[in-house]
Write a protein that holds these residues in place. Structure first.
Motif, PDB file in Angstrom:
ATOM      1  N   ASN A  36       0.741  -1.559  -0.193  1.00 21.88           N
ATOM      2  CA  ASN A  36      -0.065  -0.181   0.165  1.00 21.88           C
ATOM      3  C   ASN A  36       1.279   1.465  -0.038  1.00 21.88           C
ATOM      4  OD1 ASN A  36      -1.400   1.988   0.537  1.00 21.88           O
ATOM      5  ND2 ASN A  36      -3.064   0.656   1.722  1.00 21.88           N
ATOM      6  N   PRO A  37       1.474   1.429  -1.107  1.00 24.66           N
ATOM      7  CA  PRO A  37       2.306   2.865  -1.141  1.00 24.66           C
ATOM      8  C   PRO A  37       2.114   3.545  -0.651  1.00 24.66           C
ATOM      9  CG  PRO A  37       1.636   1.609  -3.587  1.00 24.66           C
ATOM     10  CD  PRO A  37       1.112   1.301  -2.941  1.00 24.66           C
ATOM     11  N   ASP A  38       0.908   4.260  -0.676  1.00 26.92           N
ATOM     12  CA  ASP A  38       0.154   5.562   0.071  1.00 26.92           C
ATOM     13  C   ASP A  38       0.833   5.676   1.484  1.00 26.92           C
ATOM     14  OD1 ASP A  38      -0.054   7.321  -2.647  1.00 26.92           O
ATOM     15  OD2 ASP A  38      -1.716   5.821  -2.723  1.00 26.92           O
ATOM     16  N   ARG A  39      -0.028   4.242   1.671  1.00 30.62           N
ATOM     17  CA  ARG A  39      -0.113   4.785   3.461  1.00 30.62           C
ATOM     18  C   ARG A  39       1.229   4.972   3.377  1.00 30.62           C
ATOM     19  NH1 ARG A  39      -1.898  -0.896   5.507  1.00 30.62           N
ATOM     20  NH2 ARG A  39       0.276  -1.646   4.248  1.00 30.62           N
ATOM     21  N   ASP A  40       1.918   4.456   2.966  1.00 29.10           N
ATOM     22  CA  ASP A  40       3.652   3.779   4.045  1.00 29.10           C
ATOM     23  C   ASP A  40       4.702   4.360   3.532  1.00 29.10           C
ATOM     24  OD1 ASP A  40       2.444   1.358   5.345  1.00 29.10           O
ATOM     25  OD2 ASP A  40       2.713  -0.370   3.837  1.00 29.10           O
ATOM     26  N   ALA A  41       4.062   5.161   2.440  1.00 29.22           N
ATOM     27  CA  ALA A  41       5.016   6.190   1.840  1.00 29.22           C
ATOM     28  C   ALA A  41       5.855   7.126   2.930  1.00 29.22           C
ATOM     29  CB  ALA A  41       4.147   7.759   1.428  1.00 29.22           C
ATOM     30  N   LYS A  42       6.587   7.635   3.199  1.00 27.25           N
ATOM     31  CA  LYS A  42       7.817   7.897   3.999  1.00 27.25           C
ATOM     32  C   LYS A  42       7.257   9.395   4.359  1.00 27.25           C
ATOM     33  CE  LYS A  42      12.461   9.783   3.524  1.00 27.25           C
ATOM     34  NZ  LYS A  42      12.871   9.943   5.076  1.00 27.25           N
ATOM     35  N   GLY A  43       7.034   9.513   5.644  1.00 30.42           N
ATOM     36  CA  GLY A  43       6.630  11.065   5.817  1.00 30.42           C
ATOM     37  C   GLY A  43       7.736  12.353   6.162  1.00 30.42           C
ATOM     38  N   GLY A  44       7.464  13.077   6.631  1.00 33.65           N
ATOM     39  CA  GLY A  44       8.373  14.076   6.578  1.00 33.65           C
ATOM     40  C   GLY A  44       8.774  13.918   7.847  1.00 33.65           C
ATOM     41  N   ALA A  45       9.971  14.316   8.240  1.00 36.14           N
ATOM     42  CA  ALA A  45      10.704  14.984   9.246  1.00 36.14           C
ATOM     43  C   ALA A  45       9.941  15.496  10.315  1.00 36.14           C
ATOM     44  CB  ALA A  45      12.159  15.157   9.659  1.00 36.14           C
ATOM     45  N   ASN A  46       9.223  16.766  10.120  1.00 39.44           N
ATOM     46  CA  ASN A  46       8.816  17.544  11.036  1.00 39.44           C
ATOM     47  C   ASN A  46       7.734  17.721  11.148  1.00 39.44           C
ATOM     48  OD1 ASN A  46       7.986  20.075  12.953  1.00 39.44           O
ATOM     49  ND2 ASN A  46       9.579  21.763  11.419  1.00 39.44           N
ATOM     50  N   SER A  47       6.845  17.411  12.675  1.00 37.75           N
ATOM     51  CA  SER A  47       5.571  17.078  13.123  1.00 37.75           C
ATOM     52  C   SER A  47       4.832  18.300  13.336  1.00 37.75           C
ATOM     53  CB  SER A  47       5.314  16.009  13.638  1.00 37.75           C
ATOM     54  OG  SER A  47       6.299  16.345  14.908  1.00 37.75           O
ATOM     55  N   ARG A  48       5.865  19.039  13.795  1.00 38.97           N
ATOM     56  CA  ARG A  48       5.042  20.594  13.905  1.00 38.97           C
ATOM     57  C   ARG A  48       3.656  20.560  13.457  1.00 38.97           C
ATOM     58  NH1 ARG A  48       5.225  25.982  14.621  1.00 38.97           N
ATOM     59  NH2 ARG A  48       6.948  26.050  12.481  1.00 38.97           N
ATOM     60  N   ILE A  49       2.469  20.597  14.032  1.00 37.16           N
ATOM     61  CA  ILE A  49       1.492  21.586  13.346  1.00 37.16           C
ATOM     62  C   ILE A  49       1.505  22.854  13.241  1.00 37.16           C
ATOM     63  CG2 ILE A  49      -0.167  22.290  15.828  1.00 37.16           C
ATOM     64  CD1 ILE A  49      -1.975  21.177  14.763  1.00 37.16           C
ATOM     65  N   VAL A  50       1.000  23.470  11.876  1.00 38.98           N
ATOM     66  CA  VAL A  50       1.261  24.831  11.747  1.00 38.98           C
ATOM     67  C   VAL A  50       0.157  25.367  11.504  1.00 38.98           C
ATOM     68  CG1 VAL A  50       1.445  25.980   9.433  1.00 38.98           C
ATOM     69  CG2 VAL A  50       2.759  24.507   9.779  1.00 38.98           C
ATOM     70  N   ILE A  51      -0.360  26.200  12.652  1.00 39.50           N
ATOM     71  CA  ILE A  51      -1.321  26.594  12.519  1.00 39.50           C
ATOM     72  C   ILE A  51      -1.926  28.364  12.136  1.00 39.50           C
ATOM     73  CG2 ILE A  51      -2.841  28.120  14.757  1.00 39.50           C
ATOM     74  CD1 ILE A  51      -2.687  25.367  15.332  1.00 39.50           C
ATOM     75  N   VAL A  52      -2.764  28.597  11.843  1.00 37.27           N
ATOM     76  CA  VAL A  52      -2.719  30.091  10.567  1.00 37.27           C
ATOM     77  C   VAL A  52      -4.424  30.174  11.519  1.00 37.27           C
ATOM     78  CG1 VAL A  52      -1.709  29.148   8.564  1.00 37.27           C
ATOM     79  CG2 VAL A  52      -4.154  28.145   8.288  1.00 37.27           C
ATOM     80  N   THR A  53      -4.600  31.510  11.325  1.00 35.06           N
ATOM     81  CA  THR A  53      -5.793  31.842  11.642  1.00 35.06           C
ATOM     82  C   THR A  53      -6.446  32.541  10.873  1.00 35.06           C
ATOM     83  OG1 THR A  53      -4.778  33.412  13.915  1.00 35.06           O
ATOM     84  CG2 THR A  53      -6.108  34.079  13.062  1.00 35.06           C
ATOM     85  N   ILE A  54      -7.571  32.259  10.516  1.00 37.16           N
ATOM     86  CA  ILE A  54      -8.415  32.694   9.665  1.00 37.16           C
ATOM     87  C   ILE A  54      -9.680  33.729   9.969  1.00 37.16           C
ATOM     88  CG2 ILE A  54      -9.968  31.645   7.513  1.00 37.16           C
ATOM     89  CD1 ILE A  54      -7.269  30.537   7.642  1.00 37.16           C
ATOM     90  N   THR A  55      -9.567  34.894   9.766  1.00 37.60           N
ATOM     91  CA  THR A  55     -10.585  35.986   9.984  1.00 37.60           C
ATOM     92  C   THR A  55     -11.986  35.716   8.953  1.00 37.60           C
ATOM     93  OG1 THR A  55     -10.302  38.073   8.051  1.00 37.60           O
ATOM     94  CG2 THR A  55      -8.352  37.392  10.534  1.00 37.60           C
ATOM     95  N   PRO A  56     -13.078  36.109   9.669  1.00 41.50           N
ATOM     96  CA  PRO A  56     -14.854  35.783   8.804  1.00 41.50           C
ATOM     97  C   PRO A  56     -14.373  37.188   7.539  1.00 41.50           C
ATOM     98  CG  PRO A  56     -14.902  36.180  10.850  1.00 41.50           C
ATOM     99  CD  PRO A  56     -13.558  36.233  11.092  1.00 41.50           C
ATOM    100  N   ALA A  57     -13.602  37.738   7.193  1.00 40.53           N
ATOM    101  CA  ALA A  57     -12.682  38.748   6.435  1.00 40.53           C
ATOM    102  C   ALA A  57     -12.823  37.876   5.119  1.00 40.53           C
ATOM    103  CB  ALA A  57     -12.596  40.320   6.838  1.00 40.53           C
ATOM    104  N   GLN A  58     -11.816  37.093   5.799  1.00 44.26           N
ATOM    105  CA  GLN A  58     -10.422  36.830   4.844  1.00 44.26           C
ATOM    106  C   GLN A  58     -11.804  35.247   3.781  1.00 44.26           C
ATOM    107  OE1 GLN A  58      -7.666  35.051   7.344  1.00 44.26           O
ATOM    108  NE2 GLN A  58      -6.060  35.139   5.446  1.00 44.26           N
ATOM    109  N   ILE A  59     -12.322  35.311   5.082  1.00 45.81           N
ATOM    110  CA  ILE A  59     -13.067  34.361   4.023  1.00 45.81           C
ATOM    111  C   ILE A  59     -14.371  34.568   2.915  1.00 45.81           C
ATOM    112  CG2 ILE A  59     -15.642  32.098   4.888  1.00 45.81           C
ATOM    113  CD1 ILE A  59     -13.987  31.492   7.394  1.00 45.81           C
ATOM    114  N   GLU A  60     -14.799  35.535   3.364  1.00 49.45           N
ATOM    115  CA  GLU A  60     -15.429  36.452   2.711  1.00 49.45           C
ATOM    116  C   GLU A  60     -14.705  36.548   1.150  1.00 49.45           C
ATOM    117  OE1 GLU A  60     -18.242  34.889   3.746  1.00 49.45           O
ATOM    118  OE2 GLU A  60     -18.871  36.148   2.061  1.00 49.45           O
ATOM    119  N   ALA A  61     -13.898  37.537   1.811  1.00 46.66           N
ATOM    120  CA  ALA A  61     -12.783  37.530   0.333  1.00 46.66           C
ATOM    121  C   ALA A  61     -12.610  36.455  -0.900  1.00 46.66           C
ATOM    122  CB  ALA A  61     -11.633  38.104   1.037  1.00 46.66           C
ATOM    123  N   PHE A  62     -12.401  35.461  -0.024  1.00 42.19           N
ATOM    124  CA  PHE A  62     -12.069  34.401  -0.850  1.00 42.19           C
ATOM    125  C   PHE A  62     -12.943  33.632  -1.578  1.00 42.19           C
ATOM    126  CE2 PHE A  62     -11.364  29.275  -0.813  1.00 42.19           C
ATOM    127  CZ  PHE A  62      -9.415  29.336  -1.545  1.00 42.19           C
TER     128      PHE A  62
END
Ligand SMILES: [Zn+2]
Length: 369
Positions: free
Chosen positions: A337-363
């Protein structure tokens, strides 16, 4: 390619904080009668906070296995698409978190509490925003429709929860079982079909062409056509052809008429190139089969789960069938199962981004065409 891949781990039931005493009492009695774990867990209700704690613990294990793409712009973009799609779901305010996993494997995973993961490899194979919206709509529905309990019941675990188990022990057990189910794609076909149906409605409501999911699945099927076994998360899905046919019929019968694909914004935001499935490099656990190191890893909670759930307690508190019976059994049926067993990156730190309502509306205003 016989089946598609998607993996969703969902929530199983949310309710007010039922009495822990009562729940554990029932669990204890059930254990004495040697009922199946699924029977024992039938009445186990988790609170929304517990749902989030479980989702975080599952997400931590996925992040550890595959790493996280350390790019705020990529996470912002995927989060905006996801938030716009989730806005028309029945749990718009769940506190959605979208995470891009750092692996060439093509996968997507939904965890309780609003944690949705998609891999770099999946983003590379996706061609436009409507396709991404379709895939995220499918995963979001696994979360909102609470499909996890079905997956756990289907996994036929033989263990039993002992009288001395605490509520935290039970939750820890469920996290471990759900993680295994997630990687093994043990989802009920009815749940997968429901996630397809509802997912494309969500994408259409947001303004995206509703055939995005089908387009992506067709491309994925073409990519995997030489594989002997299903690969990756969407492996629990019905055959691609019939799945896409069903989606096409639904688009007609429900008159889903949105047309935006938003290809330009997608290609401006996502620049990964897809790898042929035969070129994907395996990571730890890629040897598969019964002695897979990954199977052993799945049976042992990683340090990431320590914060919320007691470590190690459950294994000794399960009945004579052992906590990891299900894990070993499923490991035995593992194939390539190459997709399940694929090698992963070394950095497991979550990347938190803040999304504002105004950003969502513009998007949202950019969803046209
Ligand atoms: Zn799915």
């Amino acid at each position: 390619m016989k089946r598609l891949l998607c993996v969703g781990v969902l929530v199983f039931g949310i309710a007010g904080p039922a009495s822990a005493q009562g729940i554990l009492g029932r669990l204890g009695r059930a254990a004495n009668k040697v009922e199946s774990l699924a029977d024992q867990l039938k009445d186990f209700v988790i609170t929304e906070q517990e749902e989030k704690d479980m989702g975080e613990a599952l997400s931590a294990r996925l992040r550890e296995k595959y790493g996280v793409v350390q790019s705020a712009p990529v996470h912002t973009y995927v989060s905006l698409v996801g938030r716009v799609v989730a806005a028309s779901s029945d749990r718009p305010n769940l506190g959605w978190t979208f995470i891009v996993l750092d692996t060439d494997g093509v996968n997507a995973f939904a965890a309780p509490g609003g944690y949705v993961h998609i891999t770099r490899g999946a983003l590379a194979l996706i061609d436009n925003e409507a396709e991404l919206a379709g895939v995220l709509g499918h995963e979001i529905t696994h979360v909102t429709a609470k499909h996890t309990i079905n997956a756990i019941k289907k996994s036929k675990v033989k263990g039993a929860v002992a009288e001395s188990a605490t509520r935290s022990d039970v939750l820890e057990y469920l996290v471990n079982q759900a993680y295994d189910n997630l990687l093994e794609n043990q989802y009920d076909q009815k749940d997968e079909t429901a996630s397809d149906q509802i997912g494309i409605r969500l994408a259409n409501t947001a303004g995206y062409a509703p055939d995005g999911l089908g387009s992506f699945l067709t491309r994925l099927s073409e990519r995997n056509k030489d594989l002997k076994e299903p690969s990756g998360v969407f492996a629990s899905h019905p055959a691609t052809r019939s799945r896409v046919d069903r989606l096409t019929k639904q688009i007609t019968s429900e008159k889903l008429t949105s047309t935006a694909t938003v290809e330009a914004r997608y290609t401006a935001s996502i620049s990964y190139a897809p790898l042929p499935v035969t070129s994907i490099v395996g990571g730890e656990g890629a040897s598969s089969l019964a002695e897979s190191p990954d199977a052993k890893k799945a049976a042992t909670p990683t340090p990431a789960t320590k914060s919320k759930f007691g470590l190690g307690g459950l294994t000794s508190k399960l009945g004579p069938d052992k906590a990891n019976t299900g894990t070993v059994a499923s490991a035995g049926s593992r194939g390539v199962n190459p997709d399940r067993d694929a090698k992963g990156g070394a950095n497991s730190r979550i990347v938190i981004v803040t999304i504002t309502p105004a950003q969502i509306e513009a998007f949202r205003r950019g969803i046209s065409g």
